[in-house]
Design a protein around this motif. Structure first.
Motif, mmCIF file in Angstrom:
data_model
loop_
_atom_site.group_PDB
_atom_site.id
_atom_site.type_symbol
_atom_site.label_atom_id
_atom_site.label_comp_id
_atom_site.label_asym_id
_atom_site.label_seq_id
_atom_site.Cartn_x
_atom_site.Cartn_y
_atom_site.Cartn_z
ATOM 1 N N LEU A 264 0.836 -1.229 -0.106
ATOM 2 C CA LEU A 264 0.213 0.143 -0.163
ATOM 3 C C LEU A 264 1.072 1.183 -0.228
ATOM 4 O O LEU A 264 0.356 2.464 -0.530
ATOM 5 N N LYS A 265 2.160 1.201 0.471
ATOM 6 C CA LYS A 265 2.900 2.079 0.601
ATOM 7 C C LYS A 265 3.244 2.622 -0.823
ATOM 8 O O LYS A 265 3.317 3.888 -1.438
ATOM 9 N N ARG B 13 -10.175 -3.528 11.587
ATOM 10 C CA ARG B 13 -8.688 -3.201 11.759
ATOM 11 C C ARG B 13 -8.021 -3.069 13.084
ATOM 12 O O ARG B 13 -7.113 -3.615 13.260
ATOM 13 N N LYS C 55 -1.507 -6.941 6.967
ATOM 14 C CA LYS C 55 -0.146 -6.250 6.354
ATOM 15 C C LYS C 55 -0.335 -4.897 6.894
ATOM 16 O O LYS C 55 0.735 -4.280 7.388
ATOM 17 N N THR C 56 -1.400 -4.163 7.361
ATOM 18 C CA THR C 56 -1.377 -2.798 7.789
ATOM 19 C C THR C 56 -1.325 -2.503 9.286
ATOM 20 O O THR C 56 -1.164 -1.241 9.576
#
Length: 464
Positions: free
Chosen positions: A103-104, A233, A286-287
């Protein structure tokens, strides 16, 4: 007085013995043919699918019908046992695919990637829907809605396969190139949107294509995405951080598996595809802050070397290539393949040109994003499960997935030989492949590779 219920009987010994034999034979042949495919420069999924084709109605049922029907009896209960193992593997694989998304990198190059992915998505989607309406009714399952079928064909033709693309770029030492990064980013966006559309169409295929049902499906999708981005999240991040800090060995792995499975069940409860819930959960893992997904590498190796090959071999079992001997079916299959390649190539090529990339860079974009691989195979299985595809159309879609993946390397090589290497790319290459070489042992074990978050690989290794 309440009487105690009786104990549910276990699986009879004969079906259980057949299941073990099925798993053993499929896995052995998938492993052998998968490695042979790699040695021939092909993705392992080509060999794994071929294992199922050999043992299924395409070959074994004709050459030795007695043995074929004994080992793979066409009884729903027996096939469902085998399917359940494969489905468990593919749920975990899609979870790892979500963890793989960078995502970065997507945020850094979002504007250009959005233009390229939109062009590479919209054109093949539109062409696929148009072709879906033209395809004869005998290619769709009895009772399947024609509009839902056409929408499904469009989605199947517009996806890319990031795992295949990433592994191809790594093997060809192109992951460090600007074009290589853009292929991965645009393919990532296409896959994310593709899974969103697949889940919506699966919901329509279950409830029917009515305005109220479509609006309700969109509302449920919005609710699922909102819940994932907020409460989901927070819960996933907290669970993974506590598991990582605990002294119990393997707790992080168990926690990740539990979260992925529960997310798949939650998506299923909302009448979406369970794989979509697993995919979203992987992205959230992942985040999450202070969570190192590389700790999940041992589980990832098991999934990619055991469960995923078994799933693809099972997918090959459902193919009947003898159905393509019918000239009319073969011509329609050729039309699907040609339009799938043309739409993806042209869409990505135009997207590259409008993003100020050269003609050869744009051609490389089209070649890379044209690979469908494992993603389209999974989508084809979804189409069978929700009652949209007959065996002929299923076989066509899977063949498109394999053939487009085989086309990618030579076309990429042709285009990239005419794209000059910049100084920045040369420096990046040193960093990327130094990091990649240190992970070769694990990567070889998994027969796959993650597109390194340049300059380092970030996240689990993916199957190609």
């Amino acid at each position: 007085m309440i009487r105690a219920s009786g104990v549910v009987a276990s699986i009879p010994s004969h079906p259980l013995m057949i299941l073990f034999l099925q798993v053993g034979v499929l896995l052995l042949l998938a492993m052998v043919l998968g490695r042979l495919a790699v040695r021939c420069g092909m993705p392992p999924v080509a060999g794994e699918l071929t294992a199922g084709v050999i043992l299924g109605p395409s070959l074994l049922a004709h050459v030795a019908p007695g043995a074929g029907h004994w080992l793979f009896p066409q009884e729903p209960e027996q096939m469902h046992l085998l399917d359940s193992i494969g489905q468990f593997g593919i749920i975990l694989m899609l979870g790892f695919t979500g963890m793989h998304l960078d995502l970065k990198l997507l945020r850094r190059k979002g504007a250009r990637a959005a233009r390229i992915s939109a062009a590479g998505l919209v054109l093949p989607l539109a062409l696929g829907i148009w072709l879906g309406f033209l395809l004869p009714a005998k290619l769709r399952a009895p009772g399947a809605d024609g509009t839902v079928f056409a929408l499904f064909v469009g989605v199947a033709m517009c996806v890319s396969a990031v795992p295949v693309i990433a592994r191809t770029l790594l093997d060809m030492q192109l992951i460090h190139r600007d074009v290589g990064q853009m292929i991965v980013i645009a393919g990532t966006v296409d896959d994310a949107v593709g899974w969103l559309l697949v889940s919506l169409i699966a919901a329509m295929g279950t409830t029917g294509l009515h305005t109220g049902d479509v609006v309700l499906a969109l509302a449920r999708m919005a609710l699922l995405l909102l819940f994932t981005a907020t409460i989901g999240r927070a819960v996933v991040g907290m669970a993974m951080r506590r598991a990582a800090r605990a002294s119990a060995p393997g707790l992080a792995t168990v926690t990740a598996v539990l979260l992925i499975i529960l997310s798949a069940a939650g998506a299923g409860a909302l009448e979406f595809e369970p794989v979509f819930g697993a995919f979203l959960c992987g992205i959230v893992i992942k985040t999450a802050k202070d969570v190192d997904t590389r700790a999940l590498a041992p589980l990832n190796t098991t999934v990619m070397t055991v469960l995923a090959p078994l799933f693809f071999a099972t997918a090959g079992l459902r193919m009947d290539l003898t159905a393509l001997f019918d000239p009319k079916i073969a011509l329609w299959g050729l039309a699907v393949f040609a339009l799938a390649v043309f739409g993806k190539f042209l869409g990505a090529f135009v997207g590259g040109l409008t993003s100020r990339m050269t003609r050869w860079e744009s051609l490389a974009l089209g070649a890379g994003m044209n690979a469908r691989g494992v993603i389209e195979v999974i989508i084809a299985m979804v189409g069978v499960r929700i009652g949209l595809l007959r065996v002929e159309m299923y076989s066509i879609v899977v063949l498109v997935a394999v053939l487009t993946s085989l086309m990618a390397p030579p076309l990429l090589r042709l285009a990239m030989n005419r794209v000059e290497l910049t100084a920045e790319e040369a420096m990046r290459k040193t960093r990327v492949f130094a990091a990649h070489d240190t992970a070769d042992g694990v990567r070889d074990a998994a027969d796959g590779g993650a597109p390194a978050d340049l300059p380092e690989p970030s996240g689990p290794i993916l199957h190609s």
